[in-house]
Design a protein around this motif. Structure first.
Motif, PDB file in Angstrom:
ATOM      1  N   ASP A 194      -5.379  40.384 -43.624  1.00  0.00           N
ATOM      2  CA  ASP A 194      -5.761  41.935 -43.430  1.00  0.00           C
ATOM      3  C   ASP A 194      -4.847  42.505 -44.200  1.00  0.00           C
ATOM      4  O   ASP A 194      -5.156  43.538 -44.768  1.00  0.00           O
ATOM      5  CB  ASP A 194      -5.929  42.148 -41.916  1.00  0.00           C
ATOM      6  N   PHE A 195      -3.631  42.243 -44.211  1.00  0.00           N
ATOM      7  CA  PHE A 195      -2.533  43.132 -44.611  1.00  0.00           C
ATOM      8  C   PHE A 195      -2.048  42.999 -46.077  1.00  0.00           C
ATOM      9  O   PHE A 195      -1.902  43.902 -46.863  1.00  0.00           O
ATOM     10  CB  PHE A 195      -1.197  42.856 -44.087  1.00  0.00           C
ATOM     11  N   PHE A 196      -2.684  41.837 -46.752  1.00  0.00           N
ATOM     12  CA  PHE A 196      -2.510  41.522 -48.286  1.00  0.00           C
ATOM     13  C   PHE A 196      -3.862  41.929 -48.712  1.00  0.00           C
ATOM     14  O   PHE A 196      -3.514  42.172 -50.225  1.00  0.00           O
ATOM     15  CB  PHE A 196      -2.093  40.020 -48.498  1.00  0.00           C
ATOM     16  N   LEU A 197      -4.914  41.544 -48.175  1.00  0.00           N
ATOM     17  CA  LEU A 197      -6.121  41.964 -49.076  1.00  0.00           C
ATOM     18  C   LEU A 197      -6.618  42.934 -48.167  1.00  0.00           C
ATOM     19  O   LEU A 197      -7.817  43.281 -47.658  1.00  0.00           O
ATOM     20  CB  LEU A 197      -7.045  40.737 -48.662  1.00  0.00           C
ATOM     21  N   ALA A 240      -2.835  35.912 -32.553  1.00  0.00           N
ATOM     22  CA  ALA A 240      -3.604  35.091 -33.089  1.00  0.00           C
ATOM     23  C   ALA A 240      -3.068  33.677 -32.715  1.00  0.00           C
ATOM     24  O   ALA A 240      -3.959  32.745 -32.501  1.00  0.00           O
ATOM     25  CB  ALA A 240      -3.474  35.197 -34.744  1.00  0.00           C
ATOM     26  N   ARG A 241      -1.903  33.224 -32.779  1.00  0.00           N
ATOM     27  CA  ARG A 241      -1.430  31.949 -32.281  1.00  0.00           C
ATOM     28  C   ARG A 241      -1.707  31.689 -30.661  1.00  0.00           C
ATOM     29  O   ARG A 241      -2.063  30.635 -30.638  1.00  0.00           O
ATOM     30  CB  ARG A 241       0.114  31.992 -32.633  1.00  0.00           C
ATOM     31  N   ASP A 242      -1.297  32.704 -29.871  1.00  0.00           N
ATOM     32  CA  ASP A 242      -1.688  32.620 -28.606  1.00  0.00           C
ATOM     33  C   ASP A 242      -3.106  32.172 -28.513  1.00  0.00           C
ATOM     34  O   ASP A 242      -3.562  31.745 -27.464  1.00  0.00           O
ATOM     35  CB  ASP A 242      -1.540  33.913 -27.697  1.00  0.00           C
ATOM     36  N   TYR A 243      -3.893  32.951 -29.216  1.00  0.00           N
ATOM     37  CA  TYR A 243      -5.681  32.751 -29.162  1.00  0.00           C
ATOM     38  C   TYR A 243      -6.019  31.135 -29.513  1.00  0.00           C
ATOM     39  O   TYR A 243      -7.184  30.805 -29.540  1.00  0.00           O
ATOM     40  CB  TYR A 243      -6.386  33.829 -30.006  1.00  0.00           C
ATOM     41  N   GLY A 244      -5.298  30.843 -30.644  1.00  0.00           N
ATOM     42  CA  GLY A 244      -5.491  29.308 -30.863  1.00  0.00           C
ATOM     43  C   GLY A 244      -5.879  29.131 -32.312  1.00  0.00           C
ATOM     44  O   GLY A 244      -6.206  28.418 -32.908  1.00  0.00           O
ATOM     45  N   GLU A 245      -5.639  30.582 -33.183  1.00  0.00           N
ATOM     46  CA  GLU A 245      -5.850  30.354 -34.567  1.00  0.00           C
ATOM     47  C   GLU A 245      -4.507  30.185 -35.341  1.00  0.00           C
ATOM     48  O   GLU A 245      -3.354  30.031 -34.871  1.00  0.00           O
ATOM     49  CB  GLU A 245      -6.290  31.962 -34.720  1.00  0.00           C
ATOM     50  N   CYS A 246      -4.576  30.245 -36.562  1.00  0.00           N
ATOM     51  CA  CYS A 246      -3.460  29.999 -37.597  1.00  0.00           C
ATOM     52  C   CYS A 246      -2.588  31.121 -37.456  1.00  0.00           C
ATOM     53  O   CYS A 246      -2.927  32.216 -37.276  1.00  0.00           O
ATOM     54  CB  CYS A 246      -3.982  29.845 -38.855  1.00  0.00           C
ATOM     55  N   LEU A 247      -1.228  30.896 -37.168  1.00  0.00           N
ATOM     56  CA  LEU A 247      -0.080  31.708 -36.961  1.00  0.00           C
ATOM     57  C   LEU A 247      -0.146  32.854 -38.057  1.00  0.00           C
ATOM     58  O   LEU A 247      -0.185  34.229 -37.979  1.00  0.00           O
ATOM     59  CB  LEU A 247       1.075  31.358 -36.935  1.00  0.00           C
ATOM     60  N   CYS A 248      -0.579  32.628 -39.474  1.00  0.00           N
ATOM     61  CA  CYS A 248      -0.625  33.383 -40.303  1.00  0.00           C
ATOM     62  C   CYS A 248      -2.092  34.084 -40.825  1.00  0.00           C
ATOM     63  O   CYS A 248      -2.041  34.936 -41.639  1.00  0.00           O
ATOM     64  CB  CYS A 248      -0.061  32.725 -41.825  1.00  0.00           C
ATOM     65  N   LEU A 249      -2.868  34.013 -40.005  1.00  0.00           N
ATOM     66  CA  LEU A 249      -4.222  34.382 -40.441  1.00  0.00           C
ATOM     67  C   LEU A 249      -4.063  35.770 -40.309  1.00  0.00           C
ATOM     68  O   LEU A 249      -4.956  36.477 -41.336  1.00  0.00           O
ATOM     69  CB  LEU A 249      -4.991  33.697 -39.256  1.00  0.00           C
TER      70      LEU A 249
END
Length: 132
Positions: free
Chosen positions: A64-67, A51-60
């Motif tokens: 999916d795992f928490f919800l 996600a970080r490599d794609y340019g999104e927030c690292l923790c985004l």
């Protein structure tokens, strides 16, 4: 007789791949076995890095795992975003089905696609001139 010398410097080389299809299938794990092993053994870390490599927030992707629900919304939206960015054909229904039933395979496919399509610019024959 006057002669003019023209020197042409090499420019950046950029390879651009244009295709309306995914570069690999959803279950093509043999294309990059170390990456697929990383995704299998430490899936949350793998998704955050990609996600970080794609340019999104690292923790985004951790959402999916928490919800835990029926459809992993972040995985589905990342796949739809990647299709939009790279001009890959597909539907939201396909993204939903793939994200729901094959989440690790979807992330590996997206990682392979990023590796194939985002080739860095390479400068050829560059040097630094120092004056004394």
């Amino acid at each position: 007789m006057t002669s003019k010398m023209v020197v042409t410097q090499p420019g950046p080389i950029m390879v651009h791949q244009e295709s309306s299809e995914w570069g690999s299938g959803i279950c093509d794990c043999c294309h990059d076995i170390p990456m697929c092993c990383f995704a299998f053994w430490c899936f949350p870390c793998f998704t955050c890095i990609k996600a970080r490599d794609y340019g999104e927030c690292l923790c985004l992707p951790l959402v999916d795992f928490f919800l835990r629900g029926c459809v992993p919304a972040i995985t589905m939206s990342m796949r739809a975003s990647m299709r939009q960015r790279y001009g890959i054909r597909g539907t939201m229904f396909d993204d939903c089905v793939c994200a729901t039933f094959c989440q690790p395979c979807v992330w590996c496919q997206m990682a392979r696609e990023m590796n194939e399509r985002e080739i860095p610019i390479v400068l050829v024959n560059t040097f630094r001139k120092t004056y004394t």
